[in-house]
Design a protein around this motif. Structure first.
Motif, PDB file in Angstrom:
ATOM      1  N   LYS A   3      26.132  90.436 -51.988  1.00  0.00           N
ATOM      2  CA  LYS A   3      24.906  91.143 -52.320  1.00  0.00           C
ATOM      3  C   LYS A   3      23.941  91.089 -51.137  1.00  0.00           C
ATOM      4  CE  LYS A   3      21.870  91.509 -56.254  1.00  0.00           C
ATOM      5  NZ  LYS A   3      21.517  90.920 -57.543  1.00  0.00           N
ATOM      6  N   VAL A   4      23.333  92.232 -50.813  1.00  0.00           N
ATOM      7  CA  VAL A   4      22.355  92.333 -49.743  1.00  0.00           C
ATOM      8  C   VAL A   4      20.966  92.235 -50.363  1.00  0.00           C
ATOM      9  CG1 VAL A   4      21.388  93.877 -47.997  1.00  0.00           C
ATOM     10  CG2 VAL A   4      23.858  93.744 -48.313  1.00  0.00           C
ATOM     11  N   GLN A   5      20.054  91.554 -49.672  1.00  0.00           N
ATOM     12  CA  GLN A   5      18.688  91.444 -50.155  1.00  0.00           C
ATOM     13  C   GLN A   5      17.751  92.111 -49.160  1.00  0.00           C
ATOM     14  OE1 GLN A   5      16.375  87.669 -49.976  1.00  0.00           O
ATOM     15  NE2 GLN A   5      16.284  87.902 -52.209  1.00  0.00           N
ATOM     16  N   ILE A   6      16.818  92.932 -49.687  1.00  0.00           N
ATOM     17  CA  ILE A   6      15.773  93.534 -48.866  1.00  0.00           C
ATOM     18  C   ILE A   6      14.453  93.089 -49.467  1.00  0.00           C
ATOM     19  CG2 ILE A   6      14.724  95.653 -47.997  1.00  0.00           C
ATOM     20  CD1 ILE A   6      17.481  96.993 -48.383  1.00  0.00           C
ATOM     21  N   LYS A   7      13.688  92.333 -48.690  1.00  0.00           N
ATOM     22  CA  LYS A   7      12.406  91.801 -49.156  1.00  0.00           C
ATOM     23  C   LYS A   7      11.278  92.611 -48.532  1.00  0.00           C
ATOM     24  CE  LYS A   7       9.551  87.655 -49.228  1.00  0.00           C
ATOM     25  NZ  LYS A   7       9.390  86.283 -48.727  1.00  0.00           N
ATOM     26  N   THR A  17      18.624  90.829 -45.453  1.00  0.00           N
ATOM     27  CA  THR A  17      19.521  89.684 -45.342  1.00  0.00           C
ATOM     28  C   THR A  17      20.853  90.049 -45.977  1.00  0.00           C
ATOM     29  OG1 THR A  17      17.640  88.171 -45.507  1.00  0.00           O
ATOM     30  CG2 THR A  17      19.816  87.227 -45.870  1.00  0.00           C
ATOM     31  N   GLY A  18      21.915  89.840 -45.231  1.00  0.00           N
ATOM     32  CA  GLY A  18      23.257  90.142 -45.718  1.00  0.00           C
ATOM     33  C   GLY A  18      23.985  91.035 -44.733  1.00  0.00           C
ATOM     34  N   THR A  35      20.467  88.688 -40.546  1.00  0.00           N
ATOM     35  CA  THR A  35      19.086  88.813 -41.021  1.00  0.00           C
ATOM     36  C   THR A  35      18.275  89.520 -39.941  1.00  0.00           C
ATOM     37  OG1 THR A  35      19.253  86.785 -42.325  1.00  0.00           O
ATOM     38  CG2 THR A  35      17.050  87.545 -41.796  1.00  0.00           C
TER      39      THR A  35
END
Length: 69
Positions: A3-7, A17-18, A35
């Motif tokens: 899973k990719v995270q976009i903050k 991140t990912g 990242t």
């Protein structure tokens, strides 16, 4: 696939991140690390990446709407 995270950072960039593939409109790949930060203010000299130019001049705080269970 992980899973990719976009903050969405307050007053700043999109922090990604990912493992992702970032490409331009013609399909050319940008070199990325696991990242990295993407510009969302439009002031970066290293587009599409954030270079910190926004500090003190860009204000944006975005919050997701809480889901109702």
């Amino acid at each position: 696939m992980a899973k990719v995270q976009i903050k969405v950072n307050d007053n700043g960039s999109f922090r990604v991140t990912g493992e992702v593939e970032l490409i331009d409109a013609e399909g050319n790949k940008f070199e990325t690390k696991e990242t990295f930060s993407l510009c969302r203010c439009g002031m970066s000299q290293k587009m599409p990446f954030c270079d910190g130019t926004h500090k003190g001049t860009f204000q944006s705080v975005v919050r997701a709407t809480p889901s109702q269970s």
